[in-house]
Motif scaffolding. Structure first.
Motif, PDB file in Angstrom:
ATOM      1  N   LEU A 111      47.874  46.303  20.746  1.00  0.00           N
ATOM      2  CA  LEU A 111      46.082  47.058  21.062  1.00  0.00           C
ATOM      3  C   LEU A 111      45.970  47.926  20.114  1.00  0.00           C
ATOM      4  O   LEU A 111      44.278  48.729  19.254  1.00  0.00           O
ATOM      5  N   THR A 112      47.086  48.786  19.191  1.00  0.00           N
ATOM      6  CA  THR A 112      46.571  49.209  18.031  1.00  0.00           C
ATOM      7  C   THR A 112      45.780  48.583  17.092  1.00  0.00           C
ATOM      8  O   THR A 112      44.695  48.940  16.592  1.00  0.00           O
ATOM      9  N   GLU A 113      45.707  47.129  16.578  1.00  0.00           N
ATOM     10  CA  GLU A 113      45.255  46.037  15.976  1.00  0.00           C
ATOM     11  C   GLU A 113      42.981  46.044  16.641  1.00  0.00           C
ATOM     12  O   GLU A 113      42.581  46.701  15.882  1.00  0.00           O
TER      13      GLU A 113
ATOM     14  N   PRO B 200      53.230  46.511  28.624  1.00  0.00           N
ATOM     15  CA  PRO B 200      52.272  46.883  27.897  1.00  0.00           C
ATOM     16  C   PRO B 200      53.099  48.024  26.849  1.00  0.00           C
ATOM     17  O   PRO B 200      52.958  48.618  25.542  1.00  0.00           O
ATOM     18  N   ALA B 201      54.296  48.181  27.530  1.00  0.00           N
ATOM     19  CA  ALA B 201      56.304  49.881  26.526  1.00  0.00           C
ATOM     20  C   ALA B 201      56.734  48.703  24.718  1.00  0.00           C
ATOM     21  O   ALA B 201      56.463  49.387  24.452  1.00  0.00           O
TER      22      ALA B 201
ATOM     23  N   MET C 192      40.412  37.451  21.866  1.00  0.00           N
ATOM     24  CA  MET C 192      41.927  36.317  21.845  1.00  0.00           C
ATOM     25  C   MET C 192      43.054  36.909  21.718  1.00  0.00           C
ATOM     26  O   MET C 192      44.162  36.933  22.446  1.00  0.00           O
ATOM     27  N   VAL C 193      43.133  38.597  21.416  1.00  0.00           N
ATOM     28  CA  VAL C 193      44.649  39.065  20.965  1.00  0.00           C
ATOM     29  C   VAL C 193      44.964  39.565  22.316  1.00  0.00           C
ATOM     30  O   VAL C 193      46.018  39.716  23.219  1.00  0.00           O
ATOM     31  N   LEU C 194      43.874  40.428  22.552  1.00  0.00           N
ATOM     32  CA  LEU C 194      43.609  40.709  24.310  1.00  0.00           C
ATOM     33  C   LEU C 194      44.703  39.504  25.828  1.00  0.00           C
ATOM     34  O   LEU C 194      45.507  40.222  26.239  1.00  0.00           O
ATOM     35  N   ARG C 195      43.584  38.884  25.648  1.00  0.00           N
ATOM     36  CA  ARG C 195      44.074  37.574  26.161  1.00  0.00           C
ATOM     37  C   ARG C 195      46.120  37.179  26.169  1.00  0.00           C
ATOM     38  O   ARG C 195      46.674  37.002  27.030  1.00  0.00           O
ATOM     39  N   ASP C 196      46.241  37.299  25.042  1.00  0.00           N
ATOM     40  CA  ASP C 196      47.119  36.481  24.049  1.00  0.00           C
ATOM     41  C   ASP C 196      48.448  37.487  25.052  1.00  0.00           C
ATOM     42  O   ASP C 196      49.500  37.207  25.369  1.00  0.00           O
ATOM     43  N   VAL C 197      48.153  39.139  25.361  1.00  0.00           N
ATOM     44  CA  VAL C 197      49.042  39.887  25.361  1.00  0.00           C
ATOM     45  C   VAL C 197      49.296  40.343  26.837  1.00  0.00           C
ATOM     46  O   VAL C 197      49.683  41.549  27.844  1.00  0.00           O
TER      47      VAL C 197
END
Length: 304
Positions: free
Chosen positions: A116-118, A107-108, A97-102
């Motif tokens: 990505l850290t999470e 990315p910077a 879900m987090v990957l899809r959200d961002v």
């Protein structure tokens, strides 16, 4: 002459990156590598519990009173492994879900860098939980097939506040019980270390989930809140009710049918769950996510 790259100052960064930047700074200072922090080499000491006995689903029941000390310890080890396995299940959902959200964001930016850290931390947690459950002598517990398939749908369609509020519920419930376990000297040391790592790093994840939930709900209309409140409540119900797999009782040498019946009627355990969620329910109420349909699911899961 090429100019050097200068990182934006706090005044230059977008306001929405402020929380993410603080979390990145925290992760840079305090992060763990479970591969080296946890004692994986020492054989399991069966004189210890796997979790605080008071959190056991049978604690306080007539069946609990009949169990030997060794049986009680084995049951808490199996339940701790089951909770860890449920944690892996939801962490896999969370990561997607987090990957899809961002996916479409810069990315910077601090927000994506934090996301990505999470995800990296959640990957380490899942590996840690799997190794921990194996060391406790437990099988790879899984939620029921319906819950697994519902999770498959949820991770695909949930977005915005529905995704982050559900993440928050899963993390908050685990956080409270693991804070007890990590301080309890009756719990086997390597599990206490696992719990400590998870509590420290998940505190950052919970802060981000609260922040994102509040931001995504800003300006949301009544219908959107009603729909998302119900979606989050349903997801929460299946997460919480999947924590203790029914097979833990047979694997601990107990009568599964009797243990299930007494666990379902155990008012002590229901009280522990409700008390662990008081702060979470206050947040959901302040976010206007405790609608009548949602409350029905939280009550069925004994979270309120």
């Amino acid at each position: 002459m090429a100019s050097s790259t200068v990182r934006p100052t706090s005044q230059d960064r977008p306001e929405e990156d402020d929380v993410a930047r603080r979390l990145l700074d925290s992760a840079a200072v305090l992060a763990y590598d479970p591969a080296t922090e946890v004692d994986w080499e020492t054989p399991l000491d069966r004189d210890f519990h796997g979790a605080s006995p008071e959190w056991c689903s049978l604690y306080g029941t007539p069946y609990w009173q009949e169990l030997t000390d060794a049986q009680r310890k084995e049951l808490t080890r199996q339940e701790a492994a089951s909770v860890a396995s449920t944690g892996i299940w939801f962490e896999m959902i969370l990561q997607q879900m987090v990957l899809r959200d961002v996916y479409m964001k810069n990315p910077a930016s601090d927000e994506v860098q934090w996301a990505l850290t999470e995800i990296a931390e959640e990957c380490r947690h899942s590996i840690m939980f799997a190794r921990g459950a194996e060391k406790l002598g437990a099988p790879a517990y899984r939620p029921k097939r319906f819950a697994m398939e519902l999770g498959r749908v949820f991770k695909t369609v949930a977005f915005g506040e529905a995704a982050y509020a559900a993440i928050l519920v899963a993390e908050e419930v685990l956080d409270v019980m693991q804070r007890d376990w990590m301080r309890d000297e009756r719990v086997v040391p390597f599990v206490r270390t696992i719990n400590n790592i998870h509590v420290v790093e998940e505190s950052r994840h919970m802060k981000f989930a609260r922040d994102q939930t509040s931001k995504r709900l800003s300006g949301a209309g009544r219908l959107r809140r009603q729909i998302n409140a119900l979606v989050v409540a349903i997801a929460s119900y299946y997460i919480v009710t999947s924590m203790v797999n029914p097979k833990v009782y047979a694997n601990a040498g107990l009568d599964e049918k009797r243990a299930l019946a007494e666990a379902k009627a155990n008012e002590h355990h229901k009280s522990m769950m409700r008390s662990s969620c008081s702060g979470l329910m206050e947040f959901l109420a302040s976010s206007r996510l405790l609608t009548k349909p949602a409350l029905a699911f939280y009550k069925r899961a004994h979270l309120i």
